[in-house]
Design a protein around this motif. Structure first.
Motif, PDB file in Angstrom:
ATOM      1  N   ALA A  51       0.831  -1.203   0.000  1.00  0.00           N
ATOM      2  CA  ALA A  51       0.000   0.000   0.000  1.00  0.00           C
ATOM      3  C   ALA A  51       0.867   1.255   0.000  1.00  0.00           C
ATOM      4  CB  ALA A  51      -0.931   0.002   1.195  1.00  0.00           C
ATOM      5  N   ARG A  52       1.995   1.208   0.691  1.00  0.00           N
ATOM      6  CA  ARG A  52       2.879   2.372   0.741  1.00  0.00           C
ATOM      7  C   ARG A  52       3.539   2.623  -0.608  1.00  0.00           C
ATOM      8  NH1 ARG A  52       5.624   0.050   5.787  1.00  0.00           N
ATOM      9  NH2 ARG A  52       3.962   0.225   7.306  1.00  0.00           N
ATOM     10  N   ALA A  53       3.791   1.584  -1.354  1.00  0.00           N
ATOM     11  CA  ALA A  53       4.437   1.750  -2.658  1.00  0.00           C
ATOM     12  C   ALA A  53       3.529   2.519  -3.613  1.00  0.00           C
ATOM     13  CB  ALA A  53       4.799   0.395  -3.245  1.00  0.00           C
ATOM     14  N   GLY A  54       2.237   2.239  -3.587  1.00  0.00           N
ATOM     15  CA  GLY A  54       1.308   2.976  -4.452  1.00  0.00           C
ATOM     16  C   GLY A  54       1.229   4.438  -4.081  1.00  0.00           C
ATOM     17  N   ALA A  55       1.197   4.726  -2.790  1.00  0.00           N
ATOM     18  CA  ALA A  55       1.155   6.118  -2.336  1.00  0.00           C
ATOM     19  C   ALA A  55       2.454   6.837  -2.701  1.00  0.00           C
ATOM     20  CB  ALA A  55       0.917   6.178  -0.839  1.00  0.00           C
ATOM     21  N   ALA A  56       3.575   6.155  -2.578  1.00  0.00           N
ATOM     22  CA  ALA A  56       4.860   6.764  -2.941  1.00  0.00           C
ATOM     23  C   ALA A  56       4.927   7.039  -4.443  1.00  0.00           C
ATOM     24  CB  ALA A  56       6.006   5.859  -2.517  1.00  0.00           C
ATOM     25  N   LEU A  57       4.387   6.144  -5.240  1.00  0.00           N
ATOM     26  CA  LEU A  57       4.380   6.348  -6.687  1.00  0.00           C
ATOM     27  C   LEU A  57       3.541   7.565  -7.064  1.00  0.00           C
ATOM     28  CD1 LEU A  57       5.090   5.280  -9.543  1.00  0.00           C
ATOM     29  CD2 LEU A  57       2.956   4.008  -9.441  1.00  0.00           C
ATOM     30  N   ILE A  58       2.380   7.683  -6.478  1.00  0.00           N
ATOM     31  CA  ILE A  58       1.512   8.824  -6.769  1.00  0.00           C
ATOM     32  C   ILE A  58       2.167  10.121  -6.304  1.00  0.00           C
ATOM     33  CG2 ILE A  58      -0.693   9.907  -6.190  1.00  0.00           C
ATOM     34  CD1 ILE A  58      -1.878   7.044  -6.187  1.00  0.00           C
ATOM     35  N   GLY A  59       2.753  10.103  -5.113  1.00  0.00           N
ATOM     36  CA  GLY A  59       3.443  11.291  -4.610  1.00  0.00           C
ATOM     37  C   GLY A  59       4.625  11.674  -5.481  1.00  0.00           C
ATOM     38  N   GLY A  60       5.388  10.685  -5.932  1.00  0.00           N
ATOM     39  CA  GLY A  60       6.523  10.964  -6.807  1.00  0.00           C
ATOM     40  C   GLY A  60       6.097  11.548  -8.144  1.00  0.00           C
ATOM     41  N   LEU A  61       5.035  11.010  -8.705  1.00  0.00           N
ATOM     42  CA  LEU A  61       4.528  11.551  -9.969  1.00  0.00           C
ATOM     43  C   LEU A  61       4.041  12.992  -9.796  1.00  0.00           C
ATOM     44  CD1 LEU A  61       2.599   8.480 -11.430  1.00  0.00           C
ATOM     45  CD2 LEU A  61       4.763   9.457 -12.219  1.00  0.00           C
ATOM     46  N   PHE A  62       3.422  13.272  -8.657  1.00  0.00           N
ATOM     47  CA  PHE A  62       2.966  14.636  -8.374  1.00  0.00           C
ATOM     48  C   PHE A  62       4.158  15.586  -8.282  1.00  0.00           C
ATOM     49  CE2 PHE A  62       1.937  17.946  -5.253  1.00  0.00           C
ATOM     50  CZ  PHE A  62       0.914  18.584  -5.923  1.00  0.00           C
ATOM     51  N   LEU A  63       5.213  15.173  -7.587  1.00  0.00           N
ATOM     52  CA  LEU A  63       6.393  16.033  -7.461  1.00  0.00           C
ATOM     53  C   LEU A  63       7.083  16.256  -8.798  1.00  0.00           C
ATOM     54  CD1 LEU A  63       7.963  14.771  -4.128  1.00  0.00           C
ATOM     55  CD2 LEU A  63       6.784  16.921  -4.553  1.00  0.00           C
ATOM     56  N   VAL A  64       7.160  15.224  -9.630  1.00  0.00           N
ATOM     57  CA  VAL A  64       7.765  15.378 -10.954  1.00  0.00           C
ATOM     58  C   VAL A  64       6.930  16.339 -11.803  1.00  0.00           C
ATOM     59  CG1 VAL A  64       8.229  14.159 -13.119  1.00  0.00           C
ATOM     60  CG2 VAL A  64       8.983  13.193 -10.955  1.00  0.00           C
ATOM     61  N   GLY A  65       5.619  16.211 -11.730  1.00  0.00           N
ATOM     62  CA  GLY A  65       4.746  17.125 -12.466  1.00  0.00           C
ATOM     63  C   GLY A  65       4.920  18.563 -11.998  1.00  0.00           C
ATOM     64  N   LEU A  66       5.014  18.750 -10.691  1.00  0.00           N
ATOM     65  CA  LEU A  66       5.214  20.089 -10.139  1.00  0.00           C
ATOM     66  C   LEU A  66       6.557  20.661 -10.588  1.00  0.00           C
ATOM     67  CD1 LEU A  66       3.779  22.062  -8.231  1.00  0.00           C
ATOM     68  CD2 LEU A  66       5.069  21.040  -6.365  1.00  0.00           C
ATOM     69  N   LEU A  67       7.587  19.833 -10.619  1.00  0.00           N
ATOM     70  CA  LEU A  67       8.901  20.269 -11.078  1.00  0.00           C
ATOM     71  C   LEU A  67       8.869  20.666 -12.555  1.00  0.00           C
ATOM     72  CD1 LEU A  67      11.963  20.543 -10.436  1.00  0.00           C
ATOM     73  CD2 LEU A  67      12.178  18.205 -11.276  1.00  0.00           C
TER      74      LEU A  67
END
Length: 80
Positions: free
Chosen positions: A35-51
């Motif tokens: 479950a943590r891996a999915g949340a980390a993936l979504i968070g990482g994609l959000f940060l990359v998009g923001l960057l």
């Protein structure tokens, strides 16, 4: 005879126990290990998009400055 829904729930339960046993070493673990891996993936994609949005905005501002006052740095890059 079990209904299809009951069979699906039983199958998911067994698969979850097998995953927990392989990943954590405990088949009866209460938390979901992936479950943590999915949340980390979504968070990482959000940060990359923001960057990427930030870099795009920076590029637009830098381009506008070079267009308003062209200098040698804007046309050919920094001189060596």
């Amino acid at each position: 005879m079990y209904s299809r829904q009951e069979q699906v729930h039983a199958h998911r339960f067994v698969i979850r126990r097998i995953k927990n046993a392989l990943i954590l070493g405990e088949p009866d673990a209460l938390d979901l290990p992936l479950a943590r891996a999915g949340a980390a993936l979504i968070g990482g994609l959000f940060l990359v998009g923001l960057l990427l949005v930030g870099l795009f905005v920076y590029g637009q501002i830098k381009h506008d400055q070079c267009f308003a006052q062209p200098t040698i740095d804007c046309v050919s890059g920094p001189q060596q």
